[in-house]
Write a protein that holds these residues in place. Structure first.
Motif, PDB file in Angstrom:
ATOM      1  N   UNK A 113      44.919  57.264  90.467  1.00  0.00           N
ATOM      2  CA  UNK A 113      43.635  57.876  90.104  1.00  0.00           C
ATOM      3  C   UNK A 113      43.195  58.880  91.182  1.00  0.00           C
ATOM      4  N   UNK A 114      43.377  58.495  92.445  1.00  0.00           N
ATOM      5  CA  UNK A 114      42.995  59.406  93.536  1.00  0.00           C
ATOM      6  C   UNK A 114      43.849  60.668  93.512  1.00  0.00           C
ATOM      7  N   UNK A 133      46.788  60.235  81.655  1.00  0.00           N
ATOM      8  CA  UNK A 133      47.388  59.624  80.455  1.00  0.00           C
ATOM      9  C   UNK A 133      48.134  58.340  80.828  1.00  0.00           C
ATOM     10  N   UNK A 134      48.792  58.370  81.995  1.00  0.00           N
ATOM     11  CA  UNK A 134      49.515  57.175  82.466  1.00  0.00           C
ATOM     12  C   UNK A 134      48.532  56.019  82.699  1.00  0.00           C
ATOM     13  N   UNK A 135      47.371  56.348  83.289  1.00  0.00           N
ATOM     14  CA  UNK A 135      46.361  55.311  83.532  1.00  0.00           C
ATOM     15  C   UNK A 135      45.832  54.745  82.216  1.00  0.00           C
ATOM     16  N   UNK A 143      37.370  54.849  81.235  1.00  0.00           N
ATOM     17  CA  UNK A 143      36.270  55.802  81.021  1.00  0.00           C
ATOM     18  C   UNK A 143      36.398  57.040  81.916  1.00  0.00           C
ATOM     19  N   UNK A 144      36.643  56.868  83.247  1.00  0.00           N
ATOM     20  CA  UNK A 144      36.784  58.090  84.060  1.00  0.00           C
ATOM     21  C   UNK A 144      37.994  58.929  83.667  1.00  0.00           C
ATOM     22  N   UNK A 145      39.080  58.270  83.207  1.00  0.00           N
ATOM     23  CA  UNK A 145      40.263  59.039  82.797  1.00  0.00           C
ATOM     24  C   UNK A 145      39.974  59.825  81.525  1.00  0.00           C
ATOM     25  N   UNK A 146      39.298  59.186  80.560  1.00  0.00           N
ATOM     26  CA  UNK A 146      38.961  59.893  79.316  1.00  0.00           C
ATOM     27  C   UNK A 146      38.033  61.069  79.614  1.00  0.00           C
ATOM     28  N   UNK A 147      37.052  60.835  80.499  1.00  0.00           N
ATOM     29  CA  UNK A 147      36.109  61.902  80.854  1.00  0.00           C
ATOM     30  C   UNK A 147      36.851  63.074  81.493  1.00  0.00           C
ATOM     31  N   UNK A 148      37.787  62.746  82.399  1.00  0.00           N
ATOM     32  CA  UNK A 148      38.541  63.811  83.073  1.00  0.00           C
ATOM     33  C   UNK A 148      39.444  64.548  82.083  1.00  0.00           C
ATOM     34  N   UNK A 149      40.059  63.805  81.163  1.00  0.00           N
ATOM     35  CA  UNK A 149      40.946  64.451  80.179  1.00  0.00           C
ATOM     36  C   UNK A 149      40.157  65.414  79.291  1.00  0.00           C
ATOM     37  N   UNK A 150      38.946  65.007  78.897  1.00  0.00           N
ATOM     38  CA  UNK A 150      38.108  65.894  78.074  1.00  0.00           C
ATOM     39  C   UNK A 150      37.790  67.169  78.862  1.00  0.00           C
ATOM     40  N   UNK A 151      37.494  66.988  80.141  1.00  0.00           N
ATOM     41  CA  UNK A 151      37.223  68.141  81.009  1.00  0.00           C
ATOM     42  C   UNK A 151      38.431  69.088  81.020  1.00  0.00           C
ATOM     43  N   UNK A 152      39.639  68.505  81.154  1.00  0.00           N
ATOM     44  CA  UNK A 152      40.861  69.322  81.180  1.00  0.00           C
ATOM     45  C   UNK A 152      41.033  70.075  79.857  1.00  0.00           C
ATOM     46  N   UNK A 153      40.860  69.361  78.725  1.00  0.00           N
ATOM     47  CA  UNK A 153      41.085  70.014  77.425  1.00  0.00           C
ATOM     48  C   UNK A 153      40.028  71.079  77.140  1.00  0.00           C
ATOM     49  N   UNK A 168      37.700  58.772  71.467  1.00  0.00           N
ATOM     50  CA  UNK A 168      38.106  57.568  72.224  1.00  0.00           C
ATOM     51  C   UNK A 168      37.027  57.170  73.233  1.00  0.00           C
ATOM     52  N   UNK A 169      36.427  58.193  73.866  1.00  0.00           N
ATOM     53  CA  UNK A 169      35.377  57.904  74.857  1.00  0.00           C
ATOM     54  C   UNK A 169      34.147  57.299  74.178  1.00  0.00           C
TER      55      UNK A 169
END
Ligand SMILES: [Zn+2]
Length: 387
Positions: A113-114, A133-135, A143-153, A168-169
């Protein structure tokens, strides 16, 4: 006590001080790993104090084992480098940590994550995406991974994936994100509208309205779709629906609205509509547009008189500027220079006034952004001056 004295010197490094407190509280129960490599840790910390981070990193990454206690120091150090903008060093430390952290442990996920955060900071979005995606696959940091992925997309304008992960979030947090999702569908609709694909555009706009029945952007795009299909009456209906709900959006639809009335050969109906809209909600852009219509149909003097009457009741800088413009055409040539000076003065007063402002972060702009470029919120930018 030499070790603790050294750490004390590191206290300005806020991230490390937390770790120091934890170690101090558990000083009688040092980890085996820490005891084994105490000499190396001391040397590394000394290098940090001496502002020789590269040598410190060399020692940290050279340590062959980490455990729950020592991993926190590596973590804190990596995060500290990231906060200081030294992302390459942070990446080096976190990458090393992933290879050393015991498999099947939460420590490895923490390091992943870091590292993903480091990649985000470095703008390496494809690498960050793979780690988030691995996480998600592992079922941790959801939740933080989904939030970050949305930011990326969003950054990559990959709206299909943005919708997918937004849903999903929503399920993960039980919080509605339908107004945001409606914008993603609008983005997709805009793309196909640009390619003149009305069937696909219609599909996306229906989805957008389903997500958020109050999405005015979807109505504006629907009016553009109707124009593409040469259904100007329907386009006018859509735009009137938008303005009925929010007259401040007039500048956004003005040009299309006027064009639709022209295509239907009902220019006088346009003027009547504007006047009825002005009665419901007084805004400068509507008033000024009426003066342009009046000037072309009844002449400059008539437009000037109409504007003067309204400005007496509702004086605005934009209205005053337009009044001077009209009167410059009416005055004798000898007076034109004075009016032009006046026009420049009014112009300099109004030029610093932003047309739009984000109510979340205060970002200002001369045109409407559906997503604030500064704080990335949707629907937060609104007209700054409505009159
Ligand atoms: Zn903002």
């Amino acid at each position: 006590m030499e070790f603790y004295s050294l750490l004390f010197l590191l206290l300005p490094f806020a991230a490390l001080s937390g770790w120091w407190m934890a170690v101090r509280n558990q000083r009688k129960a040092h980890s085996l790993i820490f005891s084994r490599y105490q000499k190396e840790y001391l040397a590394a910390l000394k290098y940090l104090v001496d502002d020789q981070p590269d040598k410190a990193i060399q020692i940290f990454t050279g340590l062959v084992e980490v455990d729950k206690d020592t991993i926190e120091l590596h973590e804190a150090l990596g995060n500290l480098f990231r906060q200081r903008g030294e992302v390459e060093k942070a990446i080096q430390i976190h990458q090393n940590l992933i290879t050393k952290a015991p498999l099947q442990s939460g420590l490895r996920s923490q390091a992943i994550f870091s590292l993903a955060e480091d990649y985000m900071r470095a703008g390496l979005f494809d690498r960050a995406e793979a780690l988030y995606l691995e996480l998600l696959e592992s079922g941790v940091y959801k939740v933080p991974s989904l939030t970050a992925l949305i930011d990326i997309y969003e950054r990559e304008r990959d709206w299909t994936n943005a919708i997918n992960f937004c849903q999903q979030l929503e399920r993960a947090t039980d919080k509605s994100l339908k107004t945001v999702e409606a914008h993603y569908y609008c983005e997709l609709a805009q793309e196909v509208l640009n390619r003149e694909d009305p069937t696909e555009a219609q599909k996306y706009l229906e989805q957008s309205i389903l997500c958020d029945p109050n999405c005015l952007r979807a109505l504006i795009l629907s009016s553009e779709l109707s124009m593409q299909m040469r259904d100007y009456a329907q386009a006018i209906n859509m735009m009137q629906l938008v303005l009925g709900r929010d007259p401040s959006l007039f500048p956004l639809v003005k040009s299309n609205l006027r064009q639709c009335y022209l295509m239907l050969n009902t220019k006088s109906a346009y003027q009547s509509y504007l006047q009825s809209l002005l009665e419901i909600s007084f805004t400068s852009p509507i008033l000024i547009e009426i003066t342009f219509e009046l000037e072309s149909s009844e002449g400059t003097e008539s437009a000037s008189n109409y504007l003067t009457d309204h400005l007496r009741k509702n004086p605005t800088l934009a209205g005053l500027s337009r009044l001077i413009e009209l009167n410059t055409k009416l005055v004798q040539p000898a007076q034109k220079n004075d009016f032009q000076i006046l026009s420049e003065l009014i112009g300099s007063l109004s030029k610093d006034q932003p047309a739009y402002k984000c109510h979340n972060c205060g970002f200002t702009a001369s045109y409407l952004h559906w997503q604030c470029p500064s704080c990335k919120r949707w629907n937060s930018v609104t007209p700054a001056v409505t009159k």
